[in-house]
Design an enzyme around this catalytic site. Sequence first.
Site, PDB file in Angstrom:
ATOM      1  N   GLU A   5       0.932  -1.188   0.037  1.00  0.00           N
ATOM      2  CA  GLU A   5       0.104   0.109   0.152  1.00  0.00           C
ATOM      3  C   GLU A   5       0.907   1.233   0.001  1.00  0.00           C
ATOM      4  OE1 GLU A   5      -3.135   0.101  -0.744  1.00  0.00           O
ATOM      5  OE2 GLU A   5      -3.322  -2.274  -0.449  1.00  0.00           O
ATOM      6  N   ASP A  35       4.175  -4.404  -5.882  1.00  0.00           N
ATOM      7  CA  ASP A  35       4.944  -5.611  -5.590  1.00  0.00           C
ATOM      8  C   ASP A  35       6.173  -5.464  -5.480  1.00  0.00           C
ATOM      9  OD1 ASP A  35       2.286  -6.801  -5.273  1.00  0.00           O
ATOM     10  OD2 ASP A  35       2.546  -8.379  -6.742  1.00  0.00           O
TER      11      ASP A  35
END
Length: 277
Positions: free
Chosen positions: A130, A194
């Site tokens: 996030e 990621d």
Amino acid sequence: MQERSRALAWLCVLALVLASCAARQPGDPLRPGFNLYSVDDDIEIGRMVSDQADEELDIVGDPALQDYIAELGRRLASDARTGPFPYTFALVRDDSINAFALPGGPIYIHTGLVAAAANEAQLAGVMAHEISHVALRHGTSQASRASLLQIPAILASEVLGQASVGAQAGQLGLSLGLSSVLLNYSRNAEREADALGARVMAEAGYDPIEMAAFFETLEAEGGARGPEFLASHPSPGNRTATVRAEIQTFPSSGPYTASTGRFGTIRQAVVRLNEGQ
Ligand code: ZN
């Protein structure tokens, strides 16, 4: 500026956007992409939306749980790669498996997600992911791309040069509240979050493969509807292989020993909250 030259300028911008979509190799630097907003706009939009979110969401009142999440978040966000954003972390009482970030720094973690994580590294992985959406400015980048689809309207009003952020947001069809334009990411944005998230985790001492492992668990458990997290964070596919390739490019490969030692206790308290105790 004449209509035609303005249109030409926008076509150039469009070409730049398309060029920025070229495939990234593991280890390549990650930087924010095309964006019509400034960093300060990100922070301002995030504040406006989070004021509303804080009222609408069931923010957990237990200071021990909030402190744990905030401390974990601060450790991850202390990495210089996370940019100049004033990160905040809040635990939301909601048993759906979800987490989301607003532009400019506010990050929300559902209790359902904490309960679903197998260990602290998996929770840290979602938080690092996030944080990476914020650092790479994916929300306003996607809003910017969406606005390119409205080029004629923008040319007509020249709103971007003159209007305040709020007016721009309105022009771009972003309502306050949890806008789907700001919060639903592309598969490419997921791959980037990621990759940067893995690096941020590793620098904080957490095994980055745990982030990919957690996401793959969520995908496997998907069922008919799947966890809410996957609706706004679509799987780019082969997460574990992609994160492994990224890890190969890191200057150090562990050992990854970071842990506050408190995850088990925190998770139990969160599960009790979810069960309404
Ligand atoms: Zn994501």
